[in-house]
Write a protein that holds these residues in place. Structure first.
Motif, PDB file in Angstrom:
ATOM      1  N   ARG A  13      47.202  -1.147  47.983  1.00 38.13           N
ATOM      2  CA  ARG A  13      47.009   0.298  48.090  1.00 38.13           C
ATOM      3  C   ARG A  13      47.348   0.779  49.491  1.00 38.13           C
ATOM      4  O   ARG A  13      46.992   0.131  50.463  1.00 38.13           O
TER       5      ARG A  13
ATOM      6  N   VAL B 271      31.353   2.673  51.210  1.00 40.42           N
ATOM      7  CA  VAL B 271      30.504   1.495  51.344  1.00 40.42           C
ATOM      8  C   VAL B 271      31.194   0.530  52.307  1.00 40.42           C
ATOM      9  O   VAL B 271      32.290   0.035  52.020  1.00 40.42           O
TER      10      VAL B 271
ATOM     11  N   CYS C  94      38.065  -0.983  52.863  1.00 37.88           N
ATOM     12  CA  CYS C  94      37.108  -1.276  51.785  1.00 37.88           C
ATOM     13  C   CYS C  94      37.629  -0.741  50.455  1.00 37.88           C
ATOM     14  O   CYS C  94      37.206  -1.217  49.392  1.00 37.88           O
TER      15      CYS C  94
ATOM     16  N   ARG D 198      31.876  -1.902  42.785  1.00 40.48           N
ATOM     17  CA  ARG D 198      33.261  -2.186  42.391  1.00 40.48           C
ATOM     18  C   ARG D 198      34.301  -1.307  43.049  1.00 40.48           C
ATOM     19  O   ARG D 198      35.479  -1.660  43.098  1.00 40.48           O
ATOM     20  N   LEU D 199      33.910  -0.107  43.514  1.00 42.78           N
ATOM     21  CA  LEU D 199      34.887   0.799  44.125  1.00 42.78           C
ATOM     22  C   LEU D 199      34.582   1.069  45.596  1.00 42.78           C
ATOM     23  O   LEU D 199      35.390   1.667  46.288  1.00 42.78           O
ATOM     24  N   LYS D 200      33.400   0.647  46.053  1.00 41.49           N
ATOM     25  CA  LYS D 200      32.962   0.869  47.443  1.00 41.49           C
ATOM     26  C   LYS D 200      32.873   2.361  47.762  1.00 41.49           C
ATOM     27  O   LYS D 200      33.195   2.812  48.854  1.00 41.49           O
TER      28      LYS D 200
ATOM     29  N   MET E 220      44.063   7.303  43.570  1.00 45.33           N
ATOM     30  CA  MET E 220      43.583   6.973  42.222  1.00 45.33           C
ATOM     31  C   MET E 220      43.207   5.495  42.255  1.00 45.33           C
ATOM     32  O   MET E 220      44.058   4.641  42.513  1.00 45.33           O
ATOM     33  N   LEU E 221      41.962   5.195  42.014  1.00 51.19           N
ATOM     34  CA  LEU E 221      41.454   3.832  42.202  1.00 51.19           C
ATOM     35  C   LEU E 221      41.218   3.134  40.861  1.00 51.19           C
ATOM     36  O   LEU E 221      41.026   3.778  39.829  1.00 51.19           O
ATOM     37  N   THR E 222      41.239   1.802  40.928  1.00 47.16           N
ATOM     38  CA  THR E 222      40.994   0.988  39.732  1.00 47.16           C
ATOM     39  C   THR E 222      40.214  -0.253  40.126  1.00 47.16           C
ATOM     40  O   THR E 222      40.152  -0.618  41.297  1.00 47.16           O
ATOM     41  N   SER E 223      39.623  -0.898  39.146  1.00 44.97           N
ATOM     42  CA  SER E 223      38.965  -2.186  39.359  1.00 44.97           C
ATOM     43  C   SER E 223      39.018  -2.969  38.063  1.00 44.97           C
ATOM     44  O   SER E 223      38.630  -2.452  37.012  1.00 44.97           O
ATOM     45  N   PRO E 224      39.462  -4.237  38.139  1.00 44.04           N
ATOM     46  CA  PRO E 224      39.466  -5.042  36.899  1.00 44.04           C
ATOM     47  C   PRO E 224      38.074  -5.198  36.308  1.00 44.04           C
ATOM     48  O   PRO E 224      37.923  -5.352  35.094  1.00 44.04           O
ATOM     49  N   PHE E 225      37.049  -5.131  37.164  1.00 46.24           N
ATOM     50  CA  PHE E 225      35.681  -5.287  36.669  1.00 46.24           C
ATOM     51  C   PHE E 225      35.252  -4.076  35.845  1.00 46.24           C
ATOM     52  O   PHE E 225      34.545  -4.199  34.852  1.00 46.24           O
TER      53      PHE E 225
END
Lengths: 328, 328
Positions: free
Chosen positions: A19, A279, A43, B275-277, B23-28
């Motif tokens: 990113r 965070v 982060c 997961r996204l902080k 635009m954020l993502t997380s596999p979790f």
């Protein structure tokens, strides 16, 4: 040896994967610092820290045949997750050697990212190197070091290319860039990028008090070590000494280091929560703490700082908020 | 009446001022939701919520002579800060009428952003309208409404232009866009932007259970109201009813609403932390909660959701972490 061409090549390989994190500001932080504060929040990077950049850079730089056999890394935390995700994206196996007493969440995350996690008993005196060497030899795996690897340094340096571009766009062309510093991979990578693209900006390593090996090494001109490697909340950056590859770069390019107390890290975490809605983990907050509370060691009308990671357990984050969440 | 041309014009006026949030993502998160989850974090916007977009759009759209006399707004929270910052940036006075029992931090922030804050006693039955009308008349101020204002809706709609572009770039051209919804300014603005730039995406309002006036209004086809306006942690979106201007847009363009429990908002806040902080406030987490825990009401392989704000007190955030920070 790393150089700016390797950083630019890493940036090309990372395009569409890492990113481009934003550069954030807050008038409230400016007021505390007494100067403009620009924050680069890694982060928000994949896996919650800048380590994905170096992991992806190193794994993607391997020749396909070598890479297909798999990679191996030693890490209790952020490097583990960065390498695990990079390997999974390339469809190759990753073995991560982790201490059995590493934070549960970090072990779970690394496994969830598809890596084979091999735990060793740190207290019982098991040698992780012996375990690693055996696995490496048996399976012909490639070791990805956390900072003393030219492609890892190049990957972390892509953060510096972004800082140079974003700071220039925001009118900041001179001043200090405070970097959370363990072994020096991020700091040395950023320093080389700034040298090329924003020579008025100077990278400065920030460390926890009592673990300021880089600061002392820069002062003395040769590699100094820390006495211990534990006993501080900034777990992500408690490395024994600057790296053999990173130190010459740090020595050539980086300004004096800044050492920060644990309490100031907690205060900075609370302010990142309150003012940036971010965070930060303790080791990821040292540079923000330096920007906000160590202003007399900083020069210029503006300061830039990294938040290098956000992988902190809820308990410790609550402690920061309970202590400093209501006031500055 | 708002339209796509006004949104595009607002985007031009906001350029270089509002942040283009990532635009954020997380596999979790994908795993929990059972589909790809794309998160648009407006908590990273200036003043900690999307409200700055609407505030800046409205203030910048005034003719200079009118603007110079100053603006006035009624708000206990995020709209207050958005208008205050926009007015300060234009060098014009802002008067914000706030309830005396509003969160201390929000009052302090609004003042710190240069606004004149006039407190009224909500419990004692003082009419904020009477106070506001008097000030407005005395000083010839322009009222900036929180959602029933075409330029405010246009400003919020710039979020939708970014969502359309970012989702397309990430290969998502069909599916639901879940939006945290109070009076409907953000939802209606996003809906118009999607209609123009990403017609396969559909905006869907998300609200707290018991305060689902928009959901019920969409079902019945006319404006329904909530019985109460307090007693829920999602303070930012406890509006009495959809707006007169926003409802026709919502009715024409938006899919069924989703109502979310308070506990699910707290769980979503803990997952945004982990997961996204990111720091999400309860009202800013309803859409993420819907994406993660109300999957049977959602269609498609991917879902997009806003985190509309992050202005939450440390106490409440700690409660979310203490309850849900260790597990999913």
């Amino acid at each position: 040896m790393s150089n700016i061409d390797m950083i630019r090549a890493a940036a090309t390989r990372l395009e569409g994967h890492a990113r481009r994190t934003p550069m954030l500001t807050s008038p409230f932080l400016d007021e505390i610092a007494g100067r403009r504060v620009l924050v680069k929040p890694e982060c928000l990077q994949h896996t919650g820290s800048f380590k994905y950049r170096g992991g992806r850079s190193a794994v993607s730089a391997l020749d396909p045949e070598t890479r297909a056999k798999g990679v191996i890394a030693f890490s209790s935390g952020n490097h583990a997750q960065g390498v695990a995700l990079a390997a999974r994206e390339h469809g190759v196996p990753a073995v991560i050697i982790m201490p059995a007493d590493a934070p549960r969440m970090k072990i779970d995350n690394t496994r969830a990212l598809g890596a084979e996690v091999v735990l060793y008993d740190r207290a019982g005196g098991e040698s992780r190197e012996a375990i690693g060497d055996k696995l490496k030899a048996e399976r012909d795996l490639t070791l990805i070091r956390p900072y003393d690897d030219p492609q890892v340094i190049a990957g972390q340096g892509t953060t510096g290319l972004e800082i140079a571009a974003q700071a220039t766009e925001m009118g900041v062309t001179a001043g200090d860039v405070l970097v959370c510093c363990g072994g020096g991979g991020l700091t040395s990578g950023i320093a080389m990028a700034l040298e090329a693209d924003a020579p008025g900006l100077r990278a400065r390593p920030c460390e926890p008090e009592g673990f300021d090996d880089v600061k002392r090494s820069l002062n003395s001109g040769h590699i100094e070590t820390n006495n211990t490697q534990s006993g501080n909340i900034c777990d992500a950056i408690l490395t024994p000494a600057p790296g053999q590859m990173t130190f010459p770069i740090l020595h050539r390019l980086c300004g004096p280091g800044i050492a920060v107390t644990e309490e100031d890290c907690l205060r900075a975490m609370a302010l990142a929560f309150q003012r940036l809605k971010l965070v930060a983990e303790p080791g990821g907050a040292v540079a923000l703490a330096a920007a906000l509370f160590y202003g007399d060691e900083i020069e210029g009308d503006a300061v830039i700082c990294t938040i290098s990671g956000g992988n902190v357990d809820a308990d410790l984050f609550q402690r920061a908020l309970a202590t400093y969440g209501g006031a500055e």
